[in-house]
Scaffold this active site. Structure first.
Site, PDB file in Angstrom:
ATOM      1  N   HIS A  23       0.818  -1.214   0.000  1.00  0.00           N
ATOM      2  CA  HIS A  23       0.000   0.000   0.000  1.00  0.00           C
ATOM      3  C   HIS A  23       0.846   1.255   0.000  1.00  0.00           C
ATOM      4  O   HIS A  23       0.521   2.238  -0.653  1.00  0.00           O
ATOM      5  CB  HIS A  23      -0.906   0.010   1.227  1.00  0.00           C
ATOM      6  CG  HIS A  23      -2.027  -0.947   1.097  1.00  0.00           C
ATOM      7  ND1 HIS A  23      -2.525  -1.652   2.145  1.00  0.00           N
ATOM      8  CD2 HIS A  23      -2.720  -1.334   0.018  1.00  0.00           C
ATOM      9  CE1 HIS A  23      -3.482  -2.433   1.718  1.00  0.00           C
ATOM     10  NE2 HIS A  23      -3.619  -2.258   0.423  1.00  0.00           N
ATOM     11  N   ARG A  51      -7.200  -6.496 -15.776  1.00  0.00           N
ATOM     12  CA  ARG A  51      -7.268  -7.623 -14.824  1.00  0.00           C
ATOM     13  C   ARG A  51      -8.730  -7.834 -14.416  1.00  0.00           C
ATOM     14  O   ARG A  51      -9.218  -7.175 -13.494  1.00  0.00           O
ATOM     15  CB  ARG A  51      -6.438  -7.307 -13.577  1.00  0.00           C
ATOM     16  CG  ARG A  51      -4.936  -7.266 -13.777  1.00  0.00           C
ATOM     17  CD  ARG A  51      -4.253  -6.949 -12.442  1.00  0.00           C
ATOM     18  NE  ARG A  51      -2.847  -7.256 -12.428  1.00  0.00           N
ATOM     19  CZ  ARG A  51      -1.878  -6.338 -12.553  1.00  0.00           C
ATOM     20  NH1 ARG A  51      -2.181  -5.074 -12.726  1.00  0.00           N
ATOM     21  NH2 ARG A  51      -0.610  -6.710 -12.508  1.00  0.00           N
ATOM     22  N   ARG A 101      -7.729  -9.737 -19.884  1.00  0.00           N
ATOM     23  CA  ARG A 101      -7.272 -11.038 -19.410  1.00  0.00           C
ATOM     24  C   ARG A 101      -8.425 -11.776 -18.745  1.00  0.00           C
ATOM     25  O   ARG A 101      -9.170 -11.179 -17.950  1.00  0.00           O
ATOM     26  CB  ARG A 101      -6.139 -10.825 -18.397  1.00  0.00           C
ATOM     27  CG  ARG A 101      -5.599 -12.134 -17.853  1.00  0.00           C
ATOM     28  CD  ARG A 101      -4.390 -11.918 -16.984  1.00  0.00           C
ATOM     29  NE  ARG A 101      -4.740 -11.381 -15.682  1.00  0.00           N
ATOM     30  CZ  ARG A 101      -3.841 -11.066 -14.745  1.00  0.00           C
ATOM     31  NH1 ARG A 101      -2.558 -11.206 -14.990  1.00  0.00           N
ATOM     32  NH2 ARG A 101      -4.213 -10.603 -13.575  1.00  0.00           N
ATOM     33  N   GLU A 160       4.194 -16.336 -17.881  1.00  0.00           N
ATOM     34  CA  GLU A 160       4.581 -15.991 -16.501  1.00  0.00           C
ATOM     35  C   GLU A 160       4.965 -17.223 -15.697  1.00  0.00           C
ATOM     36  O   GLU A 160       5.200 -17.151 -14.500  1.00  0.00           O
ATOM     37  CB  GLU A 160       3.479 -15.190 -15.797  1.00  0.00           C
ATOM     38  CG  GLU A 160       2.087 -15.776 -15.918  1.00  0.00           C
ATOM     39  CD  GLU A 160       0.998 -14.886 -15.333  1.00  0.00           C
ATOM     40  OE1 GLU A 160       1.302 -13.894 -14.657  1.00  0.00           O
ATOM     41  OE2 GLU A 160      -0.176 -15.213 -15.547  1.00  0.00           O
ATOM     42  N   ASN A 169       5.903 -10.053 -13.013  1.00  0.00           N
ATOM     43  CA  ASN A 169       5.730 -10.173 -11.554  1.00  0.00           C
ATOM     44  C   ASN A 169       5.738 -11.645 -11.161  1.00  0.00           C
ATOM     45  O   ASN A 169       6.473 -12.071 -10.271  1.00  0.00           O
ATOM     46  CB  ASN A 169       4.405  -9.553 -11.088  1.00  0.00           C
ATOM     47  CG  ASN A 169       4.203  -8.144 -11.592  1.00  0.00           C
ATOM     48  OD1 ASN A 169       5.163  -7.460 -11.892  1.00  0.00           O
ATOM     49  ND2 ASN A 169       2.961  -7.715 -11.697  1.00  0.00           N
ATOM     50  N   ASP A 170       4.892 -12.433 -11.829  1.00  0.00           N
ATOM     51  CA  ASP A 170       4.855 -13.858 -11.507  1.00  0.00           C
ATOM     52  C   ASP A 170       6.081 -14.574 -12.053  1.00  0.00           C
ATOM     53  O   ASP A 170       6.630 -15.457 -11.398  1.00  0.00           O
ATOM     54  CB  ASP A 170       3.579 -14.504 -12.059  1.00  0.00           C
ATOM     55  CG  ASP A 170       2.428 -14.329 -11.083  1.00  0.00           C
ATOM     56  OD1 ASP A 170       2.649 -14.548  -9.881  1.00  0.00           O
ATOM     57  OD2 ASP A 170       1.321 -13.969 -11.522  1.00  0.00           O
ATOM     58  N   ARG A 207       6.401 -13.108  -4.315  1.00  0.00           N
ATOM     59  CA  ARG A 207       6.564 -11.737  -4.801  1.00  0.00           C
ATOM     60  C   ARG A 207       6.151 -10.681  -3.779  1.00  0.00           C
ATOM     61  O   ARG A 207       6.471  -9.506  -3.926  1.00  0.00           O
ATOM     62  CB  ARG A 207       5.775 -11.537  -6.109  1.00  0.00           C
ATOM     63  CG  ARG A 207       4.290 -11.696  -5.952  1.00  0.00           C
ATOM     64  CD  ARG A 207       3.609 -11.855  -7.301  1.00  0.00           C
ATOM     65  NE  ARG A 207       2.775 -10.723  -7.648  1.00  0.00           N
ATOM     66  CZ  ARG A 207       1.946 -10.691  -8.692  1.00  0.00           C
ATOM     67  NH1 ARG A 207       1.886 -11.727  -9.524  1.00  0.00           N
ATOM     68  NH2 ARG A 207       1.218  -9.645  -8.946  1.00  0.00           N
ATOM     69  N   CYS A 220       3.590  -6.803 -19.471  1.00  0.00           N
ATOM     70  CA  CYS A 220       2.583  -6.086 -18.680  1.00  0.00           C
ATOM     71  C   CYS A 220       2.869  -6.180 -17.186  1.00  0.00           C
ATOM     72  O   CYS A 220       2.108  -5.661 -16.375  1.00  0.00           O
ATOM     73  CB  CYS A 220       1.180  -6.582 -18.991  1.00  0.00           C
ATOM     74  SG  CYS A 220       0.937  -8.319 -18.589  1.00  0.00           S
TER      75      CYS A 220
HETATM   76  C1  PEP Z   1       2.379 -10.483 -13.731  1.00  0.00           C
HETATM   77  O1  PEP Z   1       2.401 -11.552 -13.127  1.00  0.00           O
HETATM   78  O2  PEP Z   1       3.390  -9.856 -14.083  1.00  0.00           O
HETATM   79  C2  PEP Z   1       1.086  -9.870 -14.094  1.00  0.00           C
HETATM   80  C3  PEP Z   1       1.026  -8.804 -14.856  1.00  0.00           C
HETATM   81  O3  PEP Z   1      -0.041 -10.416 -13.564  1.00  0.00           O
HETATM   82  P1  PEP Z   1      -0.516 -10.177 -12.039  1.00  0.00           P
HETATM   83  O4  PEP Z   1       0.379  -9.137 -11.461  1.00  0.00           O
HETATM   84  O5  PEP Z   1      -1.931  -9.763 -12.119  1.00  0.00           O
HETATM   85  O6  PEP Z   1      -0.321 -11.537 -11.460  1.00  0.00           O
HETATM   86 MG    MG Z   2       0.600 -12.755 -13.008  1.00  0.00          MG
END
Ligand code: PEP
Ligand code: MG
Length: 564
Positions: A184, A293, A329, A418, A441-442, A452, A489
């Site tokens: 946050h 999302r 998505r 991912e 991210n994943d 993460r 993304c």
């Molecule tokens: C990611 O994993 O990079 C992604 C964009 O999806 P999310 O953050 O929604 O898991």
């Molecule tokens: Mg993801």
């Protein structure tokens, strides 16, 4: 001079005095209560009413993302299950303070076990508990003061409620010991344009022992320095000035889109998850949406949204983009984003469990209805709608998804990359799909086997990690061979320097956080594509996250001129 390093969470720089927010919360003792059970229950109920009302007042004074977060926190505070759990402890003769401490601990453990987004709610529950303990103990909760002089705010962690009345013009930067790039603190700092460094070990203790000293913060590199030497002070002052000038000037967007200095068009899209994001994305100058999302639209739903409801929601989301591209998505439910209308078995490790596209095994109907709704909404609007599935591991999954999407009349279908296995299937997958989008991210968390959301593991999830960049390169090259656009993304695309490097690795578009889109556009349009490509070659040869970052920064010096 003391130099510390944290994770850069919101770009910017600061130099000035600091204030340490200390939260001295009354302790709760397990000793038996001297009051009656009814009196303790009444005291707890009154404290919960007070804190619940305070949170809803704060939500009313806020707007946008903070308002939503505060409403959700208010719901946790007044959750009857929390009260019931606490009453069980009171029934055993404990005080209301001890009871609520124990009850919130149970809630926190459950959230932690779920990992991801839910694990992030732990700090909200801890903050609710602190507020209740203060109320029950008859002491004022320590709020952030109103600063008269611009100040760097240091805290162990900040809850959304703490930041309700934060004066953006008086807070030079935020530095926290806890949190992560998606915490946050990071979200709020970015949305207010305040520089922030999170997960900075030792900051609170050093702040206590260096009170009164000047502090320098570089939120591009994550560097925090007490009593910075003169040379660093002048570097920070110059950077602050560059950032101010850049933010005051417009980023040039030609009629064909954002262009590098040598004329390469770079599509820069926005990541969105709510109707309110649409306006912000368009105002920020997004070329469209690179990641919608959809699960975020339904997190609080008990029943699945109907075909008609979904069609209307997607129509409303697509329409404002005119003929621009919108990549939507399908539901990424499970793990950190459980949904009440999907039955998940208890899994020992939900992040590696049935999530994203994998929920199709038991819930194919949900995916089919969603695809049907997306196709209907696409027909009703002019938007160029592309559809992708999350958490695809194997080519056969990609094939099944693409076939299913097309059977509903969806023209452009692809998948997210991912999961590490998908990198090694990149050739097959980029032949099957019309496009792919890399979720860094994943992909970062799975490549490094590091949650993460975990502050202690934040280093593994640094998007500059060489393994992640090499993985992006492999996928991008497969995309080039098979004529399949490859976007990014994940949050890695939301950093101007790293976003540029991703393009140099062969990625064809970036989709960013709406709050950083302008920075990324300013960076990309200030560079030559040939320089970006050369920089990417050097980055690929570097073997630590620090080395990839500094190699890129040394190569792309014009970004420094913009304070990026
Ligand atoms: C990611 O994993 O990079 C992604 C964009 O999806 P999310 O953050 O929604 O898991
Ligand atoms: Mg993801």
């Amino acid at each position: 001079m003391i130099a510390l390093n944290g994770v850069a969470a919101s770009s910017g720089a600061a130099l000035g005095q600091f204030f340490l927010l200390t939260t001295e919360i009354p302790l709760s003792s397990p000793s038996p209560s001297t009051l009656s059970i009814d009196e303790e229950k009444a005291a707890l109920t009154a404290a919960i009413d007070f804190v619940g009302k305070d949170l809803s007042d704060r939500a009313e004074r806020s707007h946008g993302e903070l308002q939503e977060i505060l409403l959700a926190v208010g719901e946790i505070a007044t959750d009857p299950a929390l009260l019931e759990e606490a009453f069980n402890f009171i029934d055993q003769g404990h005080t209301a303070s001890y009871a609520i401490n124990q009850a919130t601990d149970i809630f926190k453990e459950l959230l932690l076990a779920s990992g991801g987004y839910l694990a992030e709610r732990v700090s909200d529950v801890a903050n609710i508990c602190d507020r209740l303990l203060c109320r029950l103990g008859g002491v004022e909760y320590p709020e952030i003061p109103h600063f008269t002089v611009p100040t760097v705010l240091i805290a162990r962690d900040l809850s959304p409620a703490d930041t309700t009345d934060l004066q953006s013009d008086k807070v030079l930067a935020i530095v926290t010991e806890g949190g992560g790039p998606t915490s946050h603190t990071a979200i709020i700092a970015r949305s207010r344009g305040i520089a922030a460094v999170v997960a900075c070990p030792g900051i609170v203790d050093y702040a206590k022992s260096h009170y009164g000293e000047m502090i320098g913060v570089d939120a591009t590199t994550g560097e925090v320095v007490f009593s910075p030497p003169l040379e660093l002070q002048s570097r920070l002052i110059a950077k602050i000035e560059k950032i101010r000038r850049r933010r005051e000037s417009q980023v040039v967007r030609t009629s064909s889109g954002y262009q590098t200095l040598d004329g390469r068009i770079i599509p820069i899209y926005a990541n969105i998850g709510r109707q309110e994001d649409v306006k912000v994305a368009l105002e920020a100058g997004a070329d469209g949406v690179g990641l919608l999302r959809t699960e975020l639209l339904y997190l609080d739903r008990k029943d699945p949204p109907t075909l008609e409801e979904q069609t209307q929601i997607y129509t409303d989301l697509f329409a404002p983009f005119g003929t621009k591209k919108v990549v939507i998505r399908t539901l990424d439910a499970g793990a950190d984003k459980p949904m009440a209308f999907i039955n998940f078995d208890d899994e020992p490790n939900p992040a590696l469990g049935v999530r994203g596209y994998r929920t199709i095994v038991d819930h194919e109907d949900l995916l089919r209805i969603q695809l049907k709704a997306i196709a209907a909404a696409a027909r009703r609007t002019e938007a160029d709608v592309w559809v992708m599935a999350p958490m695809i591991t194997l080519p056969e999954e990609a094939q099944r998804f693409v076939d299913m999407a097309k059977s509903y009349g969806i023209k452009t279908a692809g998948v997210m990359i991912e999961v590490p296995a998908a990198i090694f299937h990149a050739d097959e997958i980029t032949k099957i799909c019309d496009f792919v989008s890399i979720g860094t991210n994943d992909l970062g968390q799975y490549l490094h086997a590091a949650d993460r959301e975990s502050a202690p593991l934040a280093g593994f999830n640094d998007p500059w990690q060489p393994a992640l960049l090499r993985a992006v390169h492999l996928v991008a090259q497969a995309g080039l061979r098979n004529n399949c656009p490859v976007g990014v993304c994940g949050e890695a695309a939301s950093d101007a320097t790293l976003g540029s490097i991703l393009l140099g690795l062969g990625v064809t578009s970036l989709s960013c956080n709406v709050s950083t889109l302008r920075d990324v556009a300013a960076g990309v349009t200030a560079l030559n594509f040939t320089d970006i490509q050369l920089a990417a070659v050097d980055v690929l040869a570097a073997s630590t996250a620090q080395a990839t970052r500094s190699s890129a920064r040394n190569r792309l010096v014009s970004l420094e001129e913009l304070g990026l």
